[in-house]
Enzyme design. Structure first.
Site, PDB file in Angstrom:
ATOM      1  N   ASP A 126       0.834  -1.203   0.000  1.00  0.00           N
ATOM      2  CA  ASP A 126       0.000   0.000   0.000  1.00  0.00           C
ATOM      3  C   ASP A 126       0.869   1.254   0.000  1.00  0.00           C
ATOM      4  O   ASP A 126       1.997   1.244   0.492  1.00  0.00           O
ATOM      5  CB  ASP A 126      -0.915   0.018   1.227  1.00  0.00           C
ATOM      6  CG  ASP A 126      -2.039  -0.997   1.122  1.00  0.00           C
ATOM      7  OD1 ASP A 126      -2.270  -1.524   0.019  1.00  0.00           O
ATOM      8  OD2 ASP A 126      -2.680  -1.268   2.157  1.00  0.00           O
ATOM      9  N   ARG A 127       0.330   2.325  -0.506  1.00  0.00           N
ATOM     10  CA  ARG A 127       1.101   3.563  -0.666  1.00  0.00           C
ATOM     11  C   ARG A 127       1.695   4.039   0.650  1.00  0.00           C
ATOM     12  O   ARG A 127       2.826   4.540   0.695  1.00  0.00           O
ATOM     13  CB  ARG A 127       0.194   4.652  -1.264  1.00  0.00           C
ATOM     14  CG  ARG A 127       0.935   5.917  -1.668  1.00  0.00           C
ATOM     15  CD  ARG A 127      -0.006   6.905  -2.339  1.00  0.00           C
ATOM     16  NE  ARG A 127      -0.976   7.435  -1.404  1.00  0.00           N
ATOM     17  CZ  ARG A 127      -0.758   8.463  -0.591  1.00  0.00           C
ATOM     18  NH1 ARG A 127       0.427   9.057  -0.575  1.00  0.00           N
ATOM     19  NH2 ARG A 127      -1.693   8.901   0.213  1.00  0.00           N
TER      20      ARG A 127
END
Length: 393
Positions: free
Chosen positions: A175-176
């Site tokens: 995930d970012r």
């Protein structure tokens, strides 16, 4: 409203006519000079880009202006009228009137002055470079590959611009807002081999997280379905009750947790996801009552009250980096010596200019205390150093 002729004359006078613009497509590789560093953040110099879409069945029968105004609400109606009239929006490569009715499968081009969201200014550290595999330490806040508004401000884009590494094929997700180990294959066949091993359950993954409270000493195994709501952008966990026929939502998910250390306020926990659901570790930790200590999305009020140590968004993202703190600070300081006053082209039609960041991204960034430390499979193992926040001393 200005006439079409007057708008065209203004655009040409300012050097912004369609013929005088260099339009980028996904085929144009990122360059080192594309980035601007300011206040600890990496920005992308705004650039002209052709967005391409094809008319969906539900769009057919709408006017070209109504289609954009209803489906892409980020800009005012008047902008789309101007964009169609001056050729910034075209259908099948041709200019059309604002009353033009679109048909299914037609190609729509939107020539846009593109502003990408900023990310934290840390570099992407190469951990191991092999003939067919590259491993890096992904900093928090940087997405892995082009998605949404991000194209150059991605791990793949930065590696190509600053290290000349391309093509690259990420073989797993991060995930970012998560930092840590990222494995990238250097050819499609190697990427397929990795993915086959992952899909066959032959790959083990290990993360570490900093959670609220004193996590239990015994290994904790959470077996709770994950139900992801894309509209809300968050997941929920639901325990499966085998004694009833009640159907549960979501997909089966299982995570193993083991405490590494604790200072009485926070605990460092080893996390081994057996499955790979959206936000699985985050929501399973919340489910146990020990959420990640700076996870605004899943940190409950009760848990937040037990966490006496607060952190700013800058601090959270910064200490997710894999190098010693002194090196990180020096790297950022050197990067930020770039001349912020260096101009970038202002587009008279752009709804983001003269700001560098797009609307909605002017605030501070946040990174999670969640870090990928190891992936292992048949005959191979790749690791990433612990981040600074993993030390509770």
């Amino acid at each position: 409203m200005r006439s079409k002729r007057k708008r065209e004359e203004e655009s040409m006078r300012m050097g912004m006519g369609m013929g005088g613009i260099v339009w980028q497509t996904p085929d144009n590789p990122p360059q080192r000079s594309d980035y601007i560093f300011h206040n600890g953040r990496r920005h992308v110099r705004p650039y002209y880009f052709e967005f391409i879409a094809h008319v969906k069945n539900r769009w057919a029968g709408k006017t070209i202006v109504d289609l954009f105004a209803e489906e892409f609400k980020g800009r005012p109606y008047e902008y789309y009228v101007d964009a169609v009239e001056c050729g910034r929006i075209q259908v099948d490569g041709e200019m059309v009137p604002v009353s033009y009715i679109v048909k299914s499968s037609q190609k729509i081009s939107h020539f846009l002055h593109r502003h990408e969201p900023p990310v934290m200014a840390w570099g992407v550290k190469v951990l191991k470079e092999e003939e067919e595999v590259l491993t890096v330490c992904k900093p928090a806040s940087v997405p892995v590959h082009p998605c949404g508004q991000y194209r150059k401000n991605t791990v793949v884009g930065i590696l190509e611009a600053e290290h000349g590494l391309a093509p690259l094929f990420p073989i797993h997700r991060l995930d970012r807002l998560v930092s840590g180990l990222l494995i990238l294959a250097r050819n499609a066949s190697k990427a397929d081999l990795f993915r086959q091993q992952i899909e066959s359950g032959l790959v083990k993954k290990q993360y570490i997280a900093r959670v609220v409270g004193v996590f239990p000493e015994e290994e904790q195994v959470v077996d709770a379905n994950i139900n992801y709501n894309p509209r809300e952008g968050r997941s929920t966990a639901e325990m499966v009750d085998s004694s009833t026929d009640t159907r549960t939502k979501g997909k089966a998910a299982q995570t193993k947790f083991t405490r590494i250390s604790s200072d009485g306020v926070h605990s460092i926990v080893s996390c081994e996801p057996i499955t790979g659901r959206t936000h699985q570790i985050r929501v399973h930790l919340q489910y146990t009552g020990y959420p990640i200590a700076n996870d605004a999305l899943y940190l409950t009020k009760e848990a937040s009250g037990r966490s006496v140590q607060k952190t700013t968004a800058d601090r959270a993202a910064a200490i997710s980096f894999c190098s010693p703190a002194r090196d990180v600070q020096e790297d950022c300081a050197n990067a930020c010596k770039e001349n912020w006053s260096e101009d970038f082209g202002i587009d008279p039609m752009c709804t983001n200019c003269p700001n560098l960041a797009p609307k909605g991204y002017e605030g501070e960034e946040e990174g999670l205390w969640l870090h990928c430390v190891q992936y292992s499979g048949p005959g191979w193992i790749y690791e990433c150093p612990y981040p600074e926040w993993a030390s509770l001393e």
